[in-house]
Design an enzyme around this catalytic site. Structure first.
Site, PDB file in Angstrom:
ATOM      1  N   ASN A 167       1.100  -1.187   0.043  1.00  0.00           N
ATOM      2  CA  ASN A 167       0.008   0.119  -0.077  1.00  0.00           C
ATOM      3  C   ASN A 167       0.795   1.180   0.011  1.00  0.00           C
ATOM      4  O   ASN A 167       0.647   2.122  -0.930  1.00  0.00           O
ATOM      5  CB  ASN A 167      -0.878   0.042   1.338  1.00  0.00           C
ATOM      6  N   THR A 206     -15.086  38.481 -31.342  1.00  0.00           N
ATOM      7  CA  THR A 206     -15.815  38.263 -30.135  1.00  0.00           C
ATOM      8  C   THR A 206     -17.013  37.796 -30.957  1.00  0.00           C
ATOM      9  O   THR A 206     -17.519  38.041 -31.853  1.00  0.00           O
ATOM     10  CB  THR A 206     -16.202  39.355 -29.286  1.00  0.00           C
ATOM     11  N   HIS A 207     -17.541  36.516 -30.431  1.00  0.00           N
ATOM     12  CA  HIS A 207     -18.710  35.763 -31.033  1.00  0.00           C
ATOM     13  C   HIS A 207     -18.363  35.243 -32.396  1.00  0.00           C
ATOM     14  O   HIS A 207     -19.192  35.236 -33.242  1.00  0.00           O
ATOM     15  CB  HIS A 207     -19.975  36.671 -31.179  1.00  0.00           C
ATOM     16  N   SER A 230      -7.665  12.962 -48.590  1.00  0.00           N
ATOM     17  CA  SER A 230      -8.693  12.244 -48.334  1.00  0.00           C
ATOM     18  C   SER A 230      -8.689  11.123 -49.332  1.00  0.00           C
ATOM     19  O   SER A 230      -8.168  11.247 -50.512  1.00  0.00           O
ATOM     20  CB  SER A 230     -10.261  13.177 -48.864  1.00  0.00           C
ATOM     21  N   LYS A 253      -8.578  17.513 -51.071  1.00  0.00           N
ATOM     22  CA  LYS A 253      -8.632  17.987 -49.596  1.00  0.00           C
ATOM     23  C   LYS A 253      -7.184  17.948 -49.017  1.00  0.00           C
ATOM     24  O   LYS A 253      -6.263  16.834 -49.345  1.00  0.00           O
ATOM     25  CB  LYS A 253      -9.346  16.836 -49.143  1.00  0.00           C
ATOM     26  N   GLU A 299      -7.297  18.442 -35.251  1.00  0.00           N
ATOM     27  CA  GLU A 299      -8.497  17.822 -34.996  1.00  0.00           C
ATOM     28  C   GLU A 299      -8.321  16.748 -34.024  1.00  0.00           C
ATOM     29  O   GLU A 299      -9.161  16.661 -33.253  1.00  0.00           O
ATOM     30  CB  GLU A 299      -8.971  17.192 -36.528  1.00  0.00           C
ATOM     31  N   TYR A 320      -6.322   2.210   2.486  1.00  0.00           N
ATOM     32  CA  TYR A 320      -6.394   1.635   1.134  1.00  0.00           C
ATOM     33  C   TYR A 320      -7.441   0.683   0.769  1.00  0.00           C
ATOM     34  O   TYR A 320      -7.856  -0.093   1.631  1.00  0.00           O
ATOM     35  CB  TYR A 320      -5.021   0.868   0.695  1.00  0.00           C
ATOM     36  N   GLN A 361      -6.411   0.627  -7.388  1.00  0.00           N
ATOM     37  CA  GLN A 361      -5.866  -0.026  -8.472  1.00  0.00           C
ATOM     38  C   GLN A 361      -6.284   0.423  -9.995  1.00  0.00           C
ATOM     39  O   GLN A 361      -5.553   0.275 -10.860  1.00  0.00           O
ATOM     40  CB  GLN A 361      -5.963  -1.579  -8.524  1.00  0.00           C
ATOM     41  N   LYS A 394      -4.793   3.783 -12.127  1.00  0.00           N
ATOM     42  CA  LYS A 394      -3.493   3.736 -13.021  1.00  0.00           C
ATOM     43  C   LYS A 394      -3.735   4.159 -14.548  1.00  0.00           C
ATOM     44  O   LYS A 394      -3.418   4.909 -15.171  1.00  0.00           O
ATOM     45  CB  LYS A 394      -2.657   2.442 -13.021  1.00  0.00           C
TER      46      LYS A 394
END
Ligand code: ARG
Length: 459
Positions: A112, A157-158, A279, A285, A292, A319, A324, A327
């Protein structure tokens, strides 16, 4: 029947094969091997120092542990699910190699406090790597920002054109976000860097151990204060995952901008081909895959944060095996954020702004309207009235299909007699950015000053 388990003494039948697999963590915790061996070496050294082991025993143990480490790194170590986790795999290999002395290593220790120590050691190294990676991205940002300190683009903005800014200034916003991320990691590191060894299973140990010594051998600032807390809480991992999630949210926002800006609708920047893919059906493309993916992976890291929070919330002291489960989310969060920072460190210096398109977009969007209002205020008009005058001027310009700076002086004067010939300096994009000449403003001179302050900070 004691089977081949290190804890088999009180058991009378072998573990169910499914349970063995279900409870084992070795497939994912073996990456803690270096931290585990480092912790064991410090523990054995301390045991010898206080006389619990003799010098020869501790030397034998340390040599055995180092040979195991070599084998693991050479890919020659056989991990066994039967031995459940990284700790028991290594301990049992030690006894196999050096004989009965190996069985003394676990004196005054429990898995532990061992696992709590291992994770802290592991995480501390990861934090140091993250800190360096953030610095690398920041250096890249400063390089481009310096080059583009005077490059004009629309500020939004926006997502609507708001006021002109410089691309250098925009880049420095990214720098600041990462600067706070760096600070959060440093802060988290302080709480990570305390040594749980000695807490043993939960209550401490009856041996005359020297926790200060173990802590200092491992480079920890000090031993943890409370044994129950030491083996139980994983708040340091939660905190780190929270810091990682914020980094990922920042990288995700950068990514969103790069995705927008590389589109033919914006066409503000070019990303080198090596960060993009094509693509299989549309030959024209060039997709911004790296940004992304980074944007997509941000969800995964916040998911891990939520996993860790939920993992902790129902656990009574001290504990529990639940821990466990800390992780995989933690490791994946760290792997992911490191990869994304690496991608950005490589990508940022390669971002090429398309200056004339950026400039043209800023000129198109009535971005200097606020400057005209400020101009009228400086001539004595209350801001609300100036806002109204400029609103009418913009509406007129829109009807004419022209920018404010393309209107003639008499045209502008129909909206206010206060407007004079000097207005045209104010309506220019350069005039607009240069006028924001205070700390944190977008004036190229301020951007350059901010870059030197940032450079001084980075050292
Ligand atoms: N594999 C365990 C973990 O990751 C190690 C500690 C196990 N302790 C125990 N009492 N079963 O947490």
């Amino acid at each position: 029947m004691s089977q081949d388990k290190l804890w088999g003494g009180r058991f009378s039948e072998p573990t169910d094969a499914f349970v063995e697999r279900f409870t084992a963590s070795v497939s994912f915790d073996q990456r803690l091997y270096a931290a585990d061996i480092r912790g064991s070496i410090a523990h054995a050294t301390m045991l010898a120092k206080v006389g619990i082991l003799d010098a020869r025993e501790s030397e034998q143990i340390i040599a055995g542990l180092l040979s195991i480490k070599n084998d693991i790194e050479a890919g020659k170590f056989q991990w066994s699910v039967k031995l459940e986790d990284v700790h028991m795999n290594i301990e049992s290999a030690l006894t196999e190699r050096i004989g009965p002395t190996g069985k003394k290593l676990h004196t005054g220790r429990s898995r532990n406090d061992q696992v709590a120590t291992d994770i802290r050691l592991y995480v501390r190294d990861e934090i140091d790597e993250l800190l360096a990676l953030i610095r690398a991205v920041q250096q890249g940002i400063l390089g481009v920002a310096e080059h583009e300190a005077g490059t004009i683009m629309p500020g939004f903005t926006h997502l609507q054109t708001a006021q002109p800014v410089t691309f250098g200034h925009h880049l420095l916003a990214w720098f600041e976000m990462l600067e706070r991320d760096h600070g959060r990691l440093l802060d988290c590191r302080k709480r990570v860097n305390q040594c749980p060894l000695g807490a043993a299973a939960l209550a401490g140990t009856t041996y005359p151990i020297d926790r200060e010594l173990t802590a200092s051998l491992l480079g920890f600032d000090r031993p943890t204060e409370n044994s129950l807390d030491s083996v139980s809480d994983r708040d340091f991992a939660i905190e780190l995952c929270a810091a990682a999630s914020v980094i990922m949210v920042h990288l995700s926002r950068f990514s969103e901008e790069l995705v927008l800006w590389t589109s033919s609708q914006f066409d503000f920047v070019d990303l080198p081909d090596r960060f993009c893919t094509g693509s299989s059906i549309m030959p024209q493309k060039k997709n911004p895959d790296v940004p992304e993916l980074v944007r997509g992976k941000s969800g995964r890291v916040s998911g891990h944060l939520v996993s860790l929070l939920m993992l902790m919330k129902g656990q009574p002291l001290a504990y529990n095996k639940d821990n466990q489960e800390d992780k995989e989310p933690l490791f994946d969060a760290l792997d992911t954020v490191k990869d994304c920072l690496k991608a950005y460190a490589d990508m940022v210096p390669a971002i090429k702004p398309k200056k004339s398109i950026m400039r043209e977009a800023a000129a198109r969007g009535y971005a200097t309207a606020t400057d005209l209002a400020d101009y009228l205020v400086k001539k004595g008009m209350p801001f609300r009235d100036a806002h109204e005058v400029v609103g009418k001027s913009v509406a007129f310009a829109i009807r004419q299909g022209r920018d404010l700076s393309e209107l003639t002086l008499p045209e502008l004067q129909q909206f206010s007699p206060d407007i004079e010939r000097d207005v045209f300096a104010v309506l220019s994009l350069e005039g607009s950015v240069n006028a924001r000449a205070h700390i944190g403003g977008t004036a190229p001179a301020q951007v350059k000053a901010a870059i030197s302050r940032a450079r001084a900070k980075l050292g």
